[in-house]
Each structure stands twice: as C-alpha cells, then as structure tokens.
Scaffold this motif. Structure first.
Motif, PDB file in Angstrom:
ATOM      1  N   SER A  79       0.836  -1.194   0.000  1.00 26.08           N
ATOM      2  CA  SER A  79       0.000   0.000   0.000  1.00 26.08           C
ATOM      3  C   SER A  79       0.872   1.247   0.000  1.00 26.08           C
ATOM      4  CB  SER A  79      -0.911  -0.002   1.230  1.00 26.08           C
ATOM      5  OG  SER A  79      -1.645   1.198   1.314  1.00 26.08           O
ATOM      6  N   GLY A  80       0.629   2.122  -0.971  1.00 26.93           N
ATOM      7  CA  GLY A  80       1.309   3.409  -1.003  1.00 26.93           C
ATOM      8  C   GLY A  80       2.799   3.335  -1.254  1.00 26.93           C
ATOM      9  N   MET A  81       3.240   2.303  -1.987  1.00 23.12           N
ATOM     10  CA  MET A  81       4.673   2.162  -2.282  1.00 23.12           C
ATOM     11  C   MET A  81       4.969   2.625  -3.702  1.00 23.12           C
ATOM     12  SD  MET A  81       5.641  -1.438  -0.392  1.00 23.12           S
ATOM     13  CE  MET A  81       7.404  -1.192  -0.637  1.00 23.12           C
ATOM     14  N   ASN A  82       6.179   3.121  -3.904  1.00 25.24           N
ATOM     15  CA  ASN A  82       6.581   3.574  -5.228  1.00 25.24           C
ATOM     16  C   ASN A  82       6.920   2.403  -6.130  1.00 25.24           C
ATOM     17  OD1 ASN A  82       6.257   6.271  -4.712  1.00 25.24           O
ATOM     18  ND2 ASN A  82       8.394   6.644  -4.224  1.00 25.24           N
ATOM     19  N   LEU A  83       6.475   2.522  -7.378  1.00 18.47           N
ATOM     20  CA  LEU A  83       6.810   1.548  -8.410  1.00 18.47           C
ATOM     21  C   LEU A  83       7.569   2.309  -9.500  1.00 18.47           C
ATOM     22  CD1 LEU A  83       6.467  -1.417  -9.372  1.00 18.47           C
ATOM     23  CD2 LEU A  83       4.381  -0.687 -10.532  1.00 18.47           C
ATOM     24  N   ASP A  84       8.842   2.574  -9.228  1.00 12.42           N
ATOM     25  CA  ASP A  84       9.682   3.341 -10.154  1.00 12.42           C
ATOM     26  C   ASP A  84      10.465   2.359 -11.018  1.00 12.42           C
ATOM     27  OD1 ASP A  84       8.750   5.639  -8.953  1.00 12.42           O
ATOM     28  OD2 ASP A  84      10.445   5.800  -7.578  1.00 12.42           O
ATOM     29  N   VAL A  85       9.941   2.075 -12.190  1.00 15.88           N
ATOM     30  CA  VAL A  85      10.510   1.044 -13.060  1.00 15.88           C
ATOM     31  C   VAL A  85      11.320   1.657 -14.195  1.00 15.88           C
ATOM     32  CG1 VAL A  85       9.956  -0.877 -14.614  1.00 15.88           C
ATOM     33  CG2 VAL A  85       8.675  -0.579 -12.497  1.00 15.88           C
ATOM     34  N   ASP A  86      10.788   2.709 -14.820  1.00 13.94           N
ATOM     35  CA  ASP A  86      11.474   3.368 -15.933  1.00 13.94           C
ATOM     36  C   ASP A  86      11.123   4.848 -15.862  1.00 13.94           C
ATOM     37  OD1 ASP A  86      12.430   4.374 -18.332  1.00 13.94           O
ATOM     38  OD2 ASP A  86      11.928   2.566 -19.464  1.00 13.94           O
ATOM     39  N   ILE A  87      11.945   5.608 -15.161  1.00 20.73           N
ATOM     40  CA  ILE A  87      11.658   7.026 -14.947  1.00 20.73           C
ATOM     41  C   ILE A  87      11.614   7.787 -16.262  1.00 20.73           C
ATOM     42  CG2 ILE A  87      12.540   9.155 -13.887  1.00 20.73           C
ATOM     43  CD1 ILE A  87      13.596   7.421 -11.595  1.00 20.73           C
ATOM     44  N   GLY A  88      12.507   7.446 -17.186  1.00 23.04           N
ATOM     45  CA  GLY A  88      12.546   8.123 -18.482  1.00 23.04           C
ATOM     46  C   GLY A  88      11.269   7.942 -19.274  1.00 23.04           C
ATOM     47  N   ALA A  89      10.608   6.783 -19.103  1.00 18.61           N
ATOM     48  CA  ALA A  89       9.367   6.504 -19.829  1.00 18.61           C
ATOM     49  C   ALA A  89       8.138   6.969 -19.050  1.00 18.61           C
ATOM     50  CB  ALA A  89       9.259   5.009 -20.110  1.00 18.61           C
ATOM     51  N   GLY A  90       8.356   7.554 -17.874  1.00 15.93           N
ATOM     52  CA  GLY A  90       7.239   8.013 -17.072  1.00 15.93           C
ATOM     53  C   GLY A  90       6.621   6.939 -16.204  1.00 15.93           C
ATOM     54  N   LEU A  91       7.228   5.756 -16.172  1.00 19.30           N
ATOM     55  CA  LEU A  91       6.702   4.656 -15.362  1.00 19.30           C
ATOM     56  C   LEU A  91       7.262   4.782 -13.952  1.00 19.30           C
ATOM     57  CD1 LEU A  91       6.955   1.758 -17.967  1.00 19.30           C
ATOM     58  CD2 LEU A  91       4.973   3.192 -17.409  1.00 19.30           C
ATOM     59  N   ARG A  92       6.701   5.729 -13.250  1.00 15.31           N
ATOM     60  CA  ARG A  92       7.188   6.045 -11.912  1.00 15.31           C
ATOM     61  C   ARG A  92       6.044   6.617 -11.088  1.00 15.31           C
ATOM     62  NH1 ARG A  92       7.952  11.450 -11.160  1.00 15.31           N
ATOM     63  NH2 ARG A  92       9.425  11.043  -9.465  1.00 15.31           N
ATOM     64  N   GLY A  93       6.198   6.511  -9.779  1.00 17.89           N
ATOM     65  CA  GLY A  93       5.214   7.101  -8.895  1.00 17.89           C
ATOM     66  C   GLY A  93       4.653   6.092  -7.913  1.00 17.89           C
ATOM     67  N   GLU A  94       3.760   6.575  -7.096  1.00 18.85           N
ATOM     68  CA  GLU A  94       3.187   5.760  -6.033  1.00 18.85           C
ATOM     69  C   GLU A  94       1.981   4.975  -6.532  1.00 18.85           C
ATOM     70  OE1 GLU A  94       0.645   6.978  -2.231  1.00 18.85           O
ATOM     71  OE2 GLU A  94       2.775   7.483  -1.949  1.00 18.85           O
ATOM     72  N   CYS A  95       1.875   3.734  -6.062  1.00 19.07           N
ATOM     73  CA  CYS A  95       0.712   2.893  -6.357  1.00 19.07           C
ATOM     74  C   CYS A  95      -0.131   2.761  -5.093  1.00 19.07           C
ATOM     75  CB  CYS A  95       1.149   1.514  -6.834  1.00 19.07           C
ATOM     76  SG  CYS A  95       2.006   1.532  -8.421  1.00 19.07           S
TER      77      CYS A  95
END
Length: 201
Positions: A79-95
């Motif tokens: 709960s409320g953890m970051n899923l920062d997988v590919d920052i350059g592609a915008g695949l980042r942020g909290e889930c």
C-alpha cells in the motif's frame, strides 16, 4: 511524467497497446461477506470521507483485508509504495495498492494486480492510471525473470470498482461495474483475479 499524467493516447503511442471492452468474469461466483466486513464498511461510511486517503482507509482496505483472509494470506498487499521502473518513460510514482504472491514485504516483487484510486472520483482517469501501472508491473516482472503473462488491475472510488486485464499488448476493460452495495459480486470478482493469477509463474 508519472502514472497519473498519462492519457489513453500516450499509452497507445508510447507503449503500442490497444484497448477494448469485454466481460472479464462471465462465470463469477459471488462470495458472502463476513459480519466483520459489513460492520467495518458501515462504520467507515458513517464516518464520511474528506479525501481519497480516507476513502482508501475506510472502504478499500477492509475489502482487501477480507480478501486476504479468504485466501489464508497467501499474497502480499503493498500500500502506497513507489513503483519506479522506468523514470525516463514516465513509469514512476506511487501505487495505491499492489498484490503479489511474493512473501517479501520490504519491497515490491512480482506484482500481479494493481489498484488505482480514482482521484476526484473519476473512474476513467483512474483506469488509465492503473493501465500505466500494469505496464510498469510487467516490466518489473520481466526484469526479475518472472513469467507472469496476464496482469489484472482495478480503478475504484471505494464505492464503484472497474476491473481491467493486461495480456499481450491489449488491455481489456470489464464492461461490468461492481459496487460496494453489492459486496458478494465485488468479492467474487476480486477472488476471480486471485484464482486466475495463482496458476501463473
């Protein structure tokens, strides 16, 4: 850019994914909620809501705790953890919530299900955000050499829930909406996701 910044156009252009609507759970088995869940939700609704966080705590979390108990806590809920997988592609942020059959609680591993809370009660925007999170979840699984080929997600206002499935390069949006007032059907849909995900990996 973060998960909440994507549009359907962005996802199609950047990740070459398609969207269509269908029935995800045609043979759903309703599950009767426990007295504990009904009482927890009654108390939560009586308290009211002044933010997405309060809706999460008072409506979504009790439902997920019930699902966890139904499955003998066989999966982890992040709960409320970051899923920062590919920052350059915008695949980042909290889930808001992620399910995984990994027992590791310290960091996200092998996600199979993502839930995005619909900000400003906008279920459609929440669905797009959830789709972006599922793209990131697949990439994380691939990086970890985890063979999970079908991922599920859900956008919810706490009251209304909409499911989606990510398979191949396609997102299938469930034509059926589920509501907190119809708890047996909602629990049945969530259990269907768990059952479908158990056989993978």
């Amino acid at each position: 850019m973060a998960y909440s910044d994507f549009s359907v156009f962005d996802l199609r252009q950047q990740f070459d994914v398609q969207f269509r609507a269908d029935t995800l759970f045609p043979q759903l088995t309703p599950i009767e909620p426990t007295a504990w869940l009904r009482e927890a939700l009654r108390k939560g609704q009586d308290l009211g809501f002044n933010s997405e966080k309060s809706r999460s705590e008072r409506l979504v979390t009790p439902v997920l705790m019930e699902l966890s108990d139904l499955n003998h806590r066989s999966f982890s809920i992040y709960s409320g953890m970051n899923l920062d997988v590919d920052i350059g592609a915008g695949l980042r942020g909290e889930c808001d919530f992620i399910f995984s059959f990994s027992r590791i609680q310290d960091f996200i591993a092998a996600p199979v299900f993502c839930i995005a809370e619909a900000k400003k009660q906008d279920l459609e925007l929440g669905t797009i955000q959830c789709a972006a999170q599922l793209i990131a979840a697949r990439r994380l699984n691939e990086q970890e050499k985890n063979p999970i080929h079908t991922l599920y997600g859900c956008s919810t206002t706490g009251i209304e829930w909409r499911f989606l499935k990510y398979e191949g390069n396609e997102f299938i949006l469930d034509e059926q909406r589920y509501y907190l007032a119809q708890l047996p059907a909602l629990l049945g849909a969530l259990q269907a996701v768990v059952d479908a995900s158990k056989g993978q990996g």
